[in-house]
Scaffold this motif. Structure first.
Motif, PDB file in Angstrom:
ATOM      1  N   PHE A  29       0.811  -1.222   0.000  1.00  0.00           N
ATOM      2  CA  PHE A  29       0.000   0.000   0.000  1.00  0.00           C
ATOM      3  C   PHE A  29       0.845   1.273   0.000  1.00  0.00           C
ATOM      4  CE2 PHE A  29      -2.299  -3.292   2.429  1.00  0.00           C
ATOM      5  CZ  PHE A  29      -3.335  -3.498   1.545  1.00  0.00           C
ATOM      6  N   THR A  31       3.164   4.101  -1.666  1.00  0.00           N
ATOM      7  CA  THR A  31       3.418   4.707  -2.976  1.00  0.00           C
ATOM      8  C   THR A  31       4.911   4.986  -3.125  1.00  0.00           C
ATOM      9  OG1 THR A  31       3.109   6.959  -2.158  1.00  0.00           O
ATOM     10  CG2 THR A  31       1.135   5.807  -2.953  1.00  0.00           C
ATOM     11  N   GLU A  37      -1.476   4.354   0.929  1.00  0.00           N
ATOM     12  CA  GLU A  37      -2.796   4.422   0.309  1.00  0.00           C
ATOM     13  C   GLU A  37      -3.441   3.046   0.456  1.00  0.00           C
ATOM     14  OE1 GLU A  37      -2.447   5.867  -3.694  1.00  0.00           O
ATOM     15  OE2 GLU A  37      -1.885   7.883  -3.031  1.00  0.00           O
ATOM     16  N   ALA A  38      -4.009   2.821   1.629  1.00  0.00           N
ATOM     17  CA  ALA A  38      -4.592   1.521   1.941  1.00  0.00           C
ATOM     18  C   ALA A  38      -6.113   1.613   1.917  1.00  0.00           C
ATOM     19  CB  ALA A  38      -4.120   1.057   3.317  1.00  0.00           C
ATOM     20  N   PRO A  39      -6.755   0.547   1.477  1.00  0.00           N
ATOM     21  CA  PRO A  39      -8.220   0.537   1.513  1.00  0.00           C
ATOM     22  C   PRO A  39      -8.687   0.296   2.951  1.00  0.00           C
ATOM     23  CG  PRO A  39      -7.406  -1.553   0.695  1.00  0.00           C
ATOM     24  CD  PRO A  39      -6.206  -0.659   0.880  1.00  0.00           C
ATOM     25  N   PHE A  40      -9.470   1.192   3.457  1.00  0.00           N
ATOM     26  CA  PHE A  40     -10.008   1.049   4.804  1.00  0.00           C
ATOM     27  C   PHE A  40     -11.522   0.913   4.712  1.00  0.00           C
ATOM     28  CE2 PHE A  40      -6.129   3.497   5.542  1.00  0.00           C
ATOM     29  CZ  PHE A  40      -5.536   2.727   6.524  1.00  0.00           C
ATOM     30  N   SER A  41     -12.059   0.101   5.564  1.00  0.00           N
ATOM     31  CA  SER A  41     -13.514   0.033   5.659  1.00  0.00           C
ATOM     32  C   SER A  41     -13.879   0.344   7.099  1.00  0.00           C
ATOM     33  CB  SER A  41     -14.034  -1.344   5.255  1.00  0.00           C
ATOM     34  OG  SER A  41     -13.538  -2.317   6.141  1.00  0.00           O
ATOM     35  N   CYS A  42     -14.997   0.973   7.272  1.00  0.00           N
ATOM     36  CA  CYS A  42     -15.437   1.305   8.623  1.00  0.00           C
ATOM     37  C   CYS A  42     -16.954   1.267   8.670  1.00  0.00           C
ATOM     38  CB  CYS A  42     -14.916   2.671   9.049  1.00  0.00           C
ATOM     39  SG  CYS A  42     -15.565   4.033   8.083  1.00  0.00           S
TER      40      CYS A  42
END
Length: 56
Positions: A29, A31, A37-42
């Motif tokens: 993740f 650059t 730049e990580a995909p986060f979910s909440c």
């Protein structure tokens, strides 16, 4: 870690190992300029309190 009490409980070699492991885990993740730049979910829960006309 430096802003937590944990930093006072570990030595420099342990801290270096944690940083190295975190860097390896985040490599996919990271650059080219060093940003993450990580995909986060909440989950977000919202509510609103209503008042009855009697003031309760």
């Amino acid at each position: 870690m430096e802003s937590t009490p944990l930093i006072e409980r570990i030595d420099e070699s342990t801290y270096a190992a944690i940083r190295a492991d975190a860097g390896a885990a985040l490599q996919a993740f990271t650059t080219t300029d060093g940003r993450i730049e990580a995909p986060f979910s909440c989950l977000l829960a919202m509510g609103r309190r209503t008042h009855s006309s009697s003031g309760e």
